[in-house]
Design a protein around this motif. Structure first.
Motif, mmCIF file in Angstrom:
data_model
loop_
_atom_site.group_PDB
_atom_site.id
_atom_site.type_symbol
_atom_site.label_atom_id
_atom_site.label_comp_id
_atom_site.label_asym_id
_atom_site.label_seq_id
_atom_site.Cartn_x
_atom_site.Cartn_y
_atom_site.Cartn_z
ATOM 1 N N VAL A 243 0.951 -1.231 0.057
ATOM 2 C CA VAL A 243 -0.012 0.194 -0.097
ATOM 3 C C VAL A 243 0.781 1.272 0.022
ATOM 4 C CG1 VAL A 243 -1.593 1.203 1.450
ATOM 5 C CG2 VAL A 243 -2.003 -1.110 1.112
ATOM 6 N N GLN A 247 0.679 4.251 -2.640
ATOM 7 C CA GLN A 247 0.211 5.614 -2.214
ATOM 8 C C GLN A 247 1.456 6.572 -3.000
ATOM 9 O OE1 GLN A 247 -2.314 6.784 0.307
ATOM 10 N NE2 GLN A 247 -1.486 8.457 -1.200
ATOM 11 N N ALA A 250 -0.534 7.241 -5.998
ATOM 12 C CA ALA A 250 -1.612 8.062 -6.106
ATOM 13 C C ALA A 250 -1.778 9.483 -6.246
ATOM 14 C CB ALA A 250 -2.274 7.643 -4.818
ATOM 15 N N ILE A 256 -4.707 6.109 0.784
ATOM 16 C CA ILE A 256 -4.896 4.538 0.900
ATOM 17 C C ILE A 256 -4.596 4.384 2.174
ATOM 18 C CG2 ILE A 256 -4.209 2.496 -0.261
ATOM 19 C CD1 ILE A 256 -3.211 3.895 -2.689
ATOM 20 N N VAL A 281 -6.458 -1.303 -6.436
ATOM 21 C CA VAL A 281 -6.101 0.121 -6.069
ATOM 22 C C VAL A 281 -5.849 0.811 -7.393
ATOM 23 C CG1 VAL A 281 -4.288 1.712 -5.041
ATOM 24 C CG2 VAL A 281 -5.324 -0.276 -3.557
ATOM 25 N N SER A 284 -9.246 1.747 -9.001
ATOM 26 C CA SER A 284 -9.911 2.917 -8.171
ATOM 27 C C SER A 284 -9.044 4.226 -8.660
ATOM 28 C CB SER A 284 -9.623 2.704 -6.550
ATOM 29 O OG SER A 284 -10.691 1.469 -6.332
ATOM 30 N N ASN A 296 -10.795 8.220 -0.363
ATOM 31 C CA ASN A 296 -10.172 7.303 0.216
ATOM 32 C C ASN A 296 -10.218 5.924 -0.515
ATOM 33 O OD1 ASN A 296 -9.294 8.861 2.917
ATOM 34 N ND2 ASN A 296 -11.492 9.435 2.408
ATOM 35 N N VAL A 297 -9.217 5.199 -0.293
ATOM 36 C CA VAL A 297 -9.296 3.847 -0.586
ATOM 37 C C VAL A 297 -8.906 2.744 0.435
ATOM 38 C CG1 VAL A 297 -8.200 1.868 -2.224
ATOM 39 C CG2 VAL A 297 -8.615 4.208 -3.165
ATOM 40 N N THR A 298 -9.625 1.957 0.997
ATOM 41 C CA THR A 298 -9.261 1.128 2.116
ATOM 42 C C THR A 298 -9.015 -0.157 1.951
ATOM 43 O OG1 THR A 298 -10.942 2.732 3.518
ATOM 44 C CG2 THR A 298 -10.405 0.450 4.397
ATOM 45 N N CYS A 312 -11.832 -4.736 0.166
ATOM 46 C CA CYS A 312 -11.234 -3.544 -0.492
ATOM 47 C C CYS A 312 -12.442 -2.492 -1.044
ATOM 48 C CB CYS A 312 -10.485 -3.763 -1.696
ATOM 49 S SG CYS A 312 -9.056 -5.097 -1.515
ATOM 50 N N ASP A 314 -13.616 1.631 -2.148
ATOM 51 C CA ASP A 314 -13.182 3.130 -2.356
ATOM 52 C C ASP A 314 -14.477 4.126 -2.250
ATOM 53 O OD1 ASP A 314 -14.250 3.652 -4.690
ATOM 54 O OD2 ASP A 314 -12.703 2.612 -5.690
#
Length: 367
Positions: A243, A247, A250, A256, A281, A284, A296-298, A312, A314
């Motif tokens: 992640v 990031q 991103a 993220i 990700v 997204s 946000n992406v989780t 996952c 967003d």
């Protein structure tokens, strides 16, 4: 007459060999405790010891009947024995000139009057110590007891060899992971340089996908390099690293987040999860957010009911976003996620609505 045994004629080489095994001062282990207990029982002896001869002490990897882990080299019986034949039996220690003035043998109560032991010999011929039995009265062993000590001493040495081989394998594997990680980082940097000069959108998508997958594999080898349990790694640390790499690519207005349970997983499982997370990700970031609207992406990995659940999500545009028909790159990403889920024997689902996109994967814990 000196109590202390003479040093081995190749003492420097012997100690070098001994220290390579990294036996000294290790905790007690059941395998070795069982060997001395069995040796004592077979020989009907009150004392049995796996004795390692260091430069200035004798140290016991395992023992019954002594209640200590080491004693000075000056009074060591085994320090004499490692200079002798592979098996030595002393029916009465007070009749042996090497031991006649040894206070451990001369003690009025509890004196060590009998000794029998087999040397622990490394493949290069260097003796490390002995497996021995001792008694407080003179005696003899029978042929079966002598044979048992010899056989069990060889088993002790095989255990030492096995531990050394496993440790060497671990060092080699760590070096391989280190080199692979560095090589992948170099390739990723080259791809990144090419991206700066590529204007064609399809080519950029392809190079970005390649770089993303290289980074995920590099992160896996980075975690494997730092692991101490073979091919098992902490999945929390691995996903956080993946992640972190995502990031870096991103937009500034998209964050993220990752939350994962600490769990040891094999490299194949970790690789499959890393690919799924990377592709979700990336999708997204490409389709879920506009220049004006961030979000946000989780990523969440948890254990529940004996299964692992990867979720996952967003909070991006979701179904409101204009999504062009998948090209070859997009189709490949979807195929990669499906293939990775299949490798995990998992149940895989994706959702898309006005609140964003979501992915769910449930897969069984490895036995």
């Amino acid at each position: 007459m000196s109590l202390r045994a003479e040093a081995h004629p190749e003492q420097a080489e012997r100690l070098k060999t001994l220290y390579r095994y990294q036996i000294l001062d290790t905790p007690r282990e059941e395998e070795f405790d069982e060997i001395v207990a069995l040796t004592a029982q077979i020989c009907d002896a009150p004392i049995s010891v796996i004795n390692i001869i260091d430069a200035e002490r004798q140290w016991f990897k395992a023992e019954v009947g002594l209640g200590t882990r080491e004693t000075p080299i000056d009074t060591s019986i085994c320090a004499h024995i490692i200079l002798d034949e592979d098996f030595v039996e002393i029916e009465d220690t007070l009749n042996d000139p090497r031991l006649a003035d040894n206070p451990l043998c001369l003690a009025e109560t509890g004196g060590l009057r009998f000794y029998a032991g087999a040397r622990l010999v490394a493949p290069n011929g260097m003796p490390l110590g002995t497996l021995c039995v001792l008694d407080n009265q003179p005696r003899q062993l029978n042929d079966l007891q002598r044979s048992a000590i010899r056989v069990l001493a060889r088993q002790v040495m095989k255990q030492f060899e096995l531990r050394l081989a496993l440790r060497d394998q671990e060092v080699l594997r760590g070096e391989i992971d280190h080199r692979v990680k560095n090589s992948l980082q170099t390739v990723s940097s080259i791809v990144r340089l090419y991206l700066r000069s590529v204007e064609d959108e399809t080519a950029r998508d392809a190079l970005t996908a390649v770089q993303r997958r290289i980074d995920a594999i590099g992160a896996l080898h980075e975690q494997l390099q730092g692991s101490s349990s073979g091919q098992q790694i902490d999945i929390k640390r691995f996903l956080e690293r993946v992640v972190g790499l995502l990031q870096e690519t991103a937009p500034d207005n998209v964050r993220i987040h990752a939350e994962a349970v600490h769990a040891a997983m094999d490299s194949d499982t970790a690789s499959a999860l890393g690919m799924i997370v990377s592709e979700f990700v990336a999708n997204s970031l490409k389709h879920g957010f506009s220049d004006a609207q961030g979000g946000n992406v989780t990523i969440e990995l948890k254990e529940q009911g004996g299964e692992m659940i990867l979720a996952c999500s967003d909070d991006g545009l979701g179904s409101k976003a204009h999504r062009p028909k998948l090209g070859k790159i997009g189709s490949l990403g979807t195929n990669i996620m499906n293939a990775a889920a299949s490798r995990l024997n998992g149940n895989f689902a994706q959702e898309l609505d006005e609140n964003g996109s979501r992915l769910f994967l449930t897969f069984p814990l490895a036995d």
